[in-house]
Write a protein that holds these residues in place. Structure first.
Motif, mmCIF file in Angstrom:
data_model
loop_
_atom_site.group_PDB
_atom_site.id
_atom_site.type_symbol
_atom_site.label_atom_id
_atom_site.label_comp_id
_atom_site.label_asym_id
_atom_site.label_seq_id
_atom_site.Cartn_x
_atom_site.Cartn_y
_atom_site.Cartn_z
ATOM 1 N N GLN A 25 0.848 -1.183 0.000
ATOM 2 C CA GLN A 25 0.000 0.000 0.000
ATOM 3 C C GLN A 25 0.886 1.236 0.000
ATOM 4 O O GLN A 25 1.859 1.315 0.736
ATOM 5 N N GLU A 26 0.521 2.161 -0.844
ATOM 6 C CA GLU A 26 1.304 3.377 -0.959
ATOM 7 C C GLU A 26 0.391 4.581 -0.775
ATOM 8 O O GLU A 26 -0.777 4.552 -1.169
ATOM 9 N N ALA A 27 0.936 5.613 -0.195
ATOM 10 C CA ALA A 27 0.176 6.844 -0.047
ATOM 11 C C ALA A 27 -0.027 7.465 -1.422
ATOM 12 O O ALA A 27 0.885 7.495 -2.245
ATOM 13 N N MET A 28 -1.224 7.898 -1.660
ATOM 14 C CA MET A 28 -1.522 8.560 -2.935
ATOM 15 C C MET A 28 -1.727 10.044 -2.660
ATOM 16 O O MET A 28 -2.521 10.418 -1.803
ATOM 17 N N HIS A 29 -1.011 10.843 -3.384
ATOM 18 C CA HIS A 29 -1.107 12.285 -3.202
ATOM 19 C C HIS A 29 -1.684 12.878 -4.482
ATOM 20 O O HIS A 29 -0.953 13.205 -5.408
ATOM 21 N N GLU A 30 -2.991 12.957 -4.494
ATOM 22 C CA GLU A 30 -3.658 13.525 -5.664
ATOM 23 C C GLU A 30 -4.396 14.784 -5.246
ATOM 24 O O GLU A 30 -4.946 14.860 -4.147
ATOM 25 N N THR A 31 -4.425 15.707 -6.135
ATOM 26 C CA THR A 31 -5.213 16.904 -5.926
ATOM 27 C C THR A 31 -6.356 16.857 -6.921
ATOM 28 O O THR A 31 -6.129 16.895 -8.127
ATOM 29 N N PRO A 32 -7.577 16.714 -6.411
ATOM 30 C CA PRO A 32 -8.706 16.630 -7.340
ATOM 31 C C PRO A 32 -8.872 17.921 -8.145
ATOM 32 O O PRO A 32 -8.534 19.006 -7.676
ATOM 33 N N ASP A 33 -9.396 17.777 -9.335
ATOM 34 C CA ASP A 33 -9.680 18.928 -10.186
ATOM 35 C C ASP A 33 -11.060 19.451 -9.803
ATOM 36 O O ASP A 33 -12.080 19.009 -10.315
ATOM 37 N N TYR A 34 -11.082 20.400 -8.851
ATOM 38 C CA TYR A 34 -12.349 20.901 -8.342
ATOM 39 C C TYR A 34 -13.136 21.651 -9.400
ATOM 40 O O TYR A 34 -14.364 21.672 -9.376
ATOM 41 N N ASP A 35 -12.468 22.258 -10.380
ATOM 42 C CA ASP A 35 -13.181 22.949 -11.451
ATOM 43 C C ASP A 35 -14.006 21.957 -12.258
ATOM 44 O O ASP A 35 -15.167 22.226 -12.600
ATOM 45 N N GLU A 36 -13.423 20.792 -12.570
ATOM 46 C CA GLU A 36 -14.149 19.771 -13.324
ATOM 47 C C GLU A 36 -15.335 19.244 -12.512
ATOM 48 O O GLU A 36 -16.430 19.048 -13.048
#
Length: 141
Positions: free
Chosen positions: A108-119
């Motif tokens: 298991q790995e940490a996922m660092h995503e920033t969602p595209d809030y505009d979409e």
């Protein structure tokens, strides 16, 4: 908390190898060959101390020596006991980096995503602007 599994060593050995036998074709060691009892299981029990009492209780219901139909005997404990035993044995096995390396499984790995809030907002605003949509469905006869 640390759990003393040495009194259950014989049971753990046959249970672990029944669940995870060696596979010479792929050079995969059995659970005991991977060192599950001495190193991996104590670590898994420490990490999942919420499951440890259930694990030890389920093991205590098994025979000391490996039966001919080992998997059937483990399954006969029932769903919850089978789950806790197989979960902790498998979890301990996958704590070994050599095992996960052979499987090419990074764990298991940490996922660092920033969602595209505009979409996301574009989608929500279209639905809000459209309003509620209902279809008339005839009643069943």
């Amino acid at each position: 908390m640390t759990y003393d599994i040495l009194p259950l060593r014989a049971k753990i050995e046959w249970v672990a190898d029944a669940l995870i036998p060696s596979d010479p074709k792929y050079a995969m060691p059995s659970a005991t060959e991977a060192g599950i009892i001495d190193h991996l299981l104590p670590r898994a029990l420490k990490e999942r101390d919420d499951m440890a009492p259930s694990f030890l209780k389920a093991l205590s219901r098994l025979p000391e020596n490996r039966p001919d139909n080992a998997l059937e005997v483990i399954r006969a404990l029932g769903g919850e006991d089978f789950h806790v035993i197989s979960f902790l044995i498998a979890g301990a096995y996958f704590l070994d980096e050599a095992i996960t390396g052979k499987l090419r499984y990074p764990g298991q790995e940490a996922m660092h995503e920033t969602p595209d809030y505009d979409e996301i907002m574009d989608t929500i605003e279209r639905v809000q602007a459209r309003g509620a949509v209902y279809l008339d469905v005839p009643e069943a006869p």
